[in-house]
Design an enzyme around this catalytic site. Structure first.
Site, mmCIF file in Angstrom:
data_model
loop_
_atom_site.group_PDB
_atom_site.id
_atom_site.type_symbol
_atom_site.label_atom_id
_atom_site.label_comp_id
_atom_site.label_asym_id
_atom_site.label_seq_id
_atom_site.Cartn_x
_atom_site.Cartn_y
_atom_site.Cartn_z
ATOM 1 N N THR A 132 0.821 -1.205 0.000
ATOM 2 C CA THR A 132 0.000 0.000 0.000
ATOM 3 C C THR A 132 0.859 1.262 0.000
ATOM 4 O OG1 THR A 132 -1.453 1.294 1.452
ATOM 5 C CG2 THR A 132 -0.113 -0.325 2.519
ATOM 6 N N ASP A 133 0.303 2.360 -0.496
ATOM 7 C CA ASP A 133 1.025 3.642 -0.429
ATOM 8 C C ASP A 133 1.100 4.173 1.008
ATOM 9 O OD1 ASP A 133 -1.650 4.376 -0.099
ATOM 10 O OD2 ASP A 133 -1.624 5.973 -1.608
ATOM 11 N N GLU A 134 0.311 3.570 1.924
ATOM 12 C CA GLU A 134 0.264 4.088 3.296
ATOM 13 C C GLU A 134 1.587 3.876 4.032
ATOM 14 O OE1 GLU A 134 -3.461 3.373 5.349
ATOM 15 O OE2 GLU A 134 -4.529 3.192 3.454
ATOM 16 N N TYR A 157 -1.866 -0.493 10.907
ATOM 17 C CA TYR A 157 -1.998 -1.146 9.596
ATOM 18 C C TYR A 157 -0.772 -0.865 8.733
ATOM 19 C CZ TYR A 157 -3.339 -1.617 4.662
ATOM 20 O OH TYR A 157 -3.349 -1.924 3.321
ATOM 21 N N LYS A 161 2.212 -3.382 7.244
ATOM 22 C CA LYS A 161 2.506 -3.546 5.807
ATOM 23 C C LYS A 161 3.960 -3.156 5.519
ATOM 24 C CE LYS A 161 0.079 -4.605 2.868
ATOM 25 N NZ LYS A 161 -0.334 -5.944 2.346
HETATM 26 P P1 NAD Z 1 -9.695 -7.377 2.027
HETATM 27 O O1 NAD Z 1 -9.700 -7.077 3.492
HETATM 28 O O2 NAD Z 1 -10.906 -7.101 1.218
HETATM 29 O O3 NAD Z 1 -9.344 -8.929 1.802
HETATM 30 C C1 NAD Z 1 -8.335 -9.582 2.501
HETATM 31 C C2 NAD Z 1 -8.469 -11.084 2.231
HETATM 32 O O4 NAD Z 1 -7.418 -11.752 2.968
HETATM 33 C C3 NAD Z 1 -9.799 -11.678 2.709
HETATM 34 O O5 NAD Z 1 -10.334 -12.540 1.725
HETATM 35 C C4 NAD Z 1 -9.408 -12.463 3.956
HETATM 36 O O6 NAD Z 1 -10.254 -13.592 4.201
HETATM 37 C C5 NAD Z 1 -7.982 -12.873 3.652
HETATM 38 N N1 NAD Z 1 -7.195 -13.111 4.870
HETATM 39 C C6 NAD Z 1 -7.087 -12.289 5.949
HETATM 40 N N2 NAD Z 1 -6.328 -12.870 6.897
HETATM 41 C C7 NAD Z 1 -5.922 -14.071 6.394
HETATM 42 C C8 NAD Z 1 -5.113 -15.123 6.898
HETATM 43 N N3 NAD Z 1 -4.575 -15.064 8.112
HETATM 44 N N4 NAD Z 1 -4.889 -16.193 6.107
HETATM 45 C C9 NAD Z 1 -5.444 -16.279 4.859
HETATM 46 N N5 NAD Z 1 -6.237 -15.316 4.358
HETATM 47 C C10 NAD Z 1 -6.480 -14.231 5.110
HETATM 48 O O7 NAD Z 1 -8.420 -6.628 1.467
HETATM 49 P P2 NAD Z 1 -8.220 -5.827 0.091
HETATM 50 O O8 NAD Z 1 -8.746 -4.464 0.254
HETATM 51 O O9 NAD Z 1 -8.671 -6.672 -1.026
HETATM 52 O O10 NAD Z 1 -6.629 -5.715 0.068
HETATM 53 C C11 NAD Z 1 -5.842 -6.761 -0.489
HETATM 54 C C12 NAD Z 1 -4.377 -6.392 -0.371
HETATM 55 O O11 NAD Z 1 -4.120 -5.177 -1.058
HETATM 56 C C13 NAD Z 1 -3.904 -6.177 1.065
HETATM 57 O O12 NAD Z 1 -2.609 -6.717 1.198
HETATM 58 C C14 NAD Z 1 -3.874 -4.672 1.211
HETATM 59 O O13 NAD Z 1 -2.901 -4.273 2.150
HETATM 60 C C15 NAD Z 1 -3.509 -4.244 -0.192
HETATM 61 N N6 NAD Z 1 -3.990 -2.902 -0.599
HETATM 62 C C16 NAD Z 1 -5.312 -2.572 -0.453
HETATM 63 C C17 NAD Z 1 -5.753 -1.325 -0.878
HETATM 64 C C18 NAD Z 1 -7.208 -0.927 -0.774
HETATM 65 O O14 NAD Z 1 -7.541 0.231 -1.065
HETATM 66 N N7 NAD Z 1 -8.122 -1.819 -0.400
HETATM 67 C C19 NAD Z 1 -4.845 -0.414 -1.442
HETATM 68 C C20 NAD Z 1 -3.498 -0.792 -1.572
HETATM 69 C C21 NAD Z 1 -3.085 -2.050 -1.145
HETATM 70 P P1 TYD Z 2 -10.766 4.147 4.203
HETATM 71 O O1 TYD Z 2 -11.720 3.761 3.127
HETATM 72 O O2 TYD Z 2 -10.901 3.509 5.548
HETATM 73 O O3 TYD Z 2 -9.299 3.965 3.614
HETATM 74 P P2 TYD Z 2 -7.848 4.439 4.245
HETATM 75 O O4 TYD Z 2 -8.045 4.823 5.652
HETATM 76 O O5 TYD Z 2 -7.047 3.188 4.112
HETATM 77 O O6 TYD Z 2 -7.393 5.553 3.372
HETATM 78 O O7 TYD Z 2 -10.882 5.714 4.426
HETATM 79 C C1 TYD Z 2 -10.702 6.628 3.356
HETATM 80 C C2 TYD Z 2 -10.774 8.031 3.930
HETATM 81 O O8 TYD Z 2 -12.112 8.253 4.418
HETATM 82 C C3 TYD Z 2 -9.875 8.242 5.153
HETATM 83 O O9 TYD Z 2 -9.368 9.564 5.112
HETATM 84 C C4 TYD Z 2 -10.798 8.056 6.331
HETATM 85 C C5 TYD Z 2 -12.124 8.552 5.816
HETATM 86 N N1 TYD Z 2 -13.333 7.899 6.381
HETATM 87 C C6 TYD Z 2 -14.397 8.684 6.849
HETATM 88 O O10 TYD Z 2 -14.354 9.926 6.828
HETATM 89 N N2 TYD Z 2 -15.498 8.040 7.344
HETATM 90 C C7 TYD Z 2 -15.605 6.693 7.405
HETATM 91 O O11 TYD Z 2 -16.637 6.158 7.910
HETATM 92 C C8 TYD Z 2 -14.521 5.896 6.900
HETATM 93 C C9 TYD Z 2 -14.571 4.394 6.940
HETATM 94 C C10 TYD Z 2 -13.402 6.546 6.391
#
Ligand code: NAD
Ligand code: TYD
Length: 351
Positions: A132-134, A157, A161
């Site tokens: 992630t960019d975070e 988080y 990561k």
């Molecule tokens: P998500 O939370 O929707 O899905 C995570 C999946 O991992 C789920 O299916 C869960 O069952 C599985 N999982 C969790 N713990 C596990 C374990 N111990 N063993 C096996 N499986 C397990 O997540 P997402 O939003 O799809 O993100 C996927 C990846 O991309 C993550 O690594 C996240 O850090 C990264 N990422 C997400 C975003 C975003 O905006 N969602 C952005 C950048 C990077």
């Molecule tokens: P989120 O979707 O949780 O992603 P991330 O924290 O990983 O960027 O949140 C996106 C942005 O929205 C973040 O600045 C937090 C804000 N946010 C709210 O204002 N209200 C909410 O209920 C949630 C879940 C997030």
């Protein structure tokens, strides 16, 4: 089959789009979806491909070394695309240990399994870590995260990561494991669990519930349509340079409040409601602890070296996303009827 690829977290939001892309595009690859099906994993996300001959599902918790080792005994693994993670910042503030277990220990278990399975033949092998960019922390206006930006994780988080990214690079440097890492900005699109801002707001607007905006809504995120992330992952898995990192982002920055106003307009139109009615649900609530102000990705390296670019504008992607949620009400109702109710109460009661 030409190759066997384990995709971890394939039942989650981004993982399910990656699994679908690979299963459909590469009939000669055996795609093994490795997922523990936590609250975020949902087999309904993969109904359209679950009977394909090149797809398998393995319910495995990656925090258990023995279960991970057994997987590598069962399959001749050529590649791992690692998405399994605890992914929600608010949950990491409430319970950091689950993040350390899955994101750090789980990643190291997978790396160890690769190290042993591949010890005599690294040729053609690849461990692709999705990050992630975070990990870069919060960035000032006018500046962007590049691949060499120093790590500065600021939530449990992002710290978990960042730690896993470091382990992946350390295994490359120390044991020669062929790895590649990508760091992506905020994703949105179909199948995202309604704890994240966009699906939570869509669901609340549909149900005429308050839209909780943390602080003043001035925090900035750079949003990317999930299918464009899956396309980038395909490209980086096949063409990325071993040992390298690629930033992925939409060049699409929005303050939370502006984004929610746009979403409210789209929802009013789709639901046939009077213009301005959804925006009345906006409610400012207590800010998130340690809330990062701005994320902004420079994806120039990926664009220049591998020829990637986003395929949809934010307006198009948001319209597709809203349509998907409104046409798949059963999907969201199934999720929001169970333990989600307690999660929501706990998360939002003191705000
Ligand atoms: P998500 O939370 O929707 O899905 C995570 C999946 O991992 C789920 O299916 C869960 O069952 C599985 N999982 C969790 N713990 C596990 C374990 N111990 N063993 C096996 N499986 C397990 O997540 P997402 O939003 O799809 O993100 C996927 C990846 O991309 C993550 O690594 C996240 O850090 C990264 N990422 C997400 C975003 C975003 O905006 N969602 C952005 C950048 C990077
Ligand atoms: P989120 O979707 O949780 O992603 P991330 O924290 O990983 O960027 O949140 C996106 C942005 O929205 C973040 O600045 C937090 C804000 N946010 C709210 O204002 N209200 C909410 O209920 C949630 C879940 C997030």
């Amino acid at each position: 089959m030409q190759k066997t690829i384990l995709i971890t977290g394939g039942a989650g939001f981004i993982g399910s789009h990656v699994v679908r892309e690979f299963v459909n595009k590469y009939p000669n690859y055996l795609i093994v979806n490795v997922d523990w099906l936590t609250y975020a994993g949902n087999m309904e996300n993969l109904q359209d491909i679950e009977n394909k001959p090149n797809y398998r599902f393995e319910k495995v918790d990656i925090t258990y070394q023995k279960e991970v080792e057994a997987l590598f005994e069962k399959y001749q693994v050529d590649g791992v695309i690692h998405l399994a993670a605890e992914s929600h910042v608010d949950r990491s503030i409430a319970n950091p240990m689950a993040f350390i277990m899955t994101n750090v220990v789980g990643t190291v278990n997978l790396l160890n399994a690769c190290r042993h399975a591949w010890k005599d033949a690294l040729e053609g092998k690849r461990f692709y870590h999705i990050s992630t960019d975070e990990v870069y922390g919060s960035v000032d206006h006018g500046e962007f995260f590049v691949e060499t930006t120093a790590y500065d994780p600021r939530s449990p988080y992002s710290a978990s990561k960042a730690s896993s990214d470091h382990f992946v690079r350390a295994y490359h440097n120390t044991y020669g494991i062929p790895v590649v890492i990508s760091n992506c900005s905020n994703n949105y699109g179909p199948n995202q669990f309604p704890e994240k801002l966009i699906p939570l707001s869509i669901n609340n607007i549909r149900n005429n519930k308050a839209i909780p905006i943390y602080g003043k809504g001035e925090n900035i995120r750079d949003w990317l349509f999930v299918i464009d992330h899956a396309r980038a992952i395909d490209l980086i898995y096949h063409k990325g340079t071993s040992g390298d990192t690629y930033n992925i982002g939409g060049n699409n920055e929005w303050t939370n409040i502006d984004l929610i106003h746009l979403l409210c307009e789209v929802m009013d139109e789709k639901l046939g409601r009077k213009k301005g009615s959804s925006a009345k649900l906006i409610t400012f609530v207590k800010d998130r602890a340690g809330h990062d102000h701005r994320y902004a990705i420079d994806s120039g390296k990926l664009q220049r070296e591998l020829g990637w670019s986003p395929s949809v504008t934010f307006e198009q992607g948001l319209e597709k996303t809203v349509s998907w949620y409104l046409n798949n009400q059963e999907w969201i109702d199934n999720i929001t009827s169970g333990s989600y109710v307690k999660y929501y109460e706990d998360q939002y009661k003191d705000r």
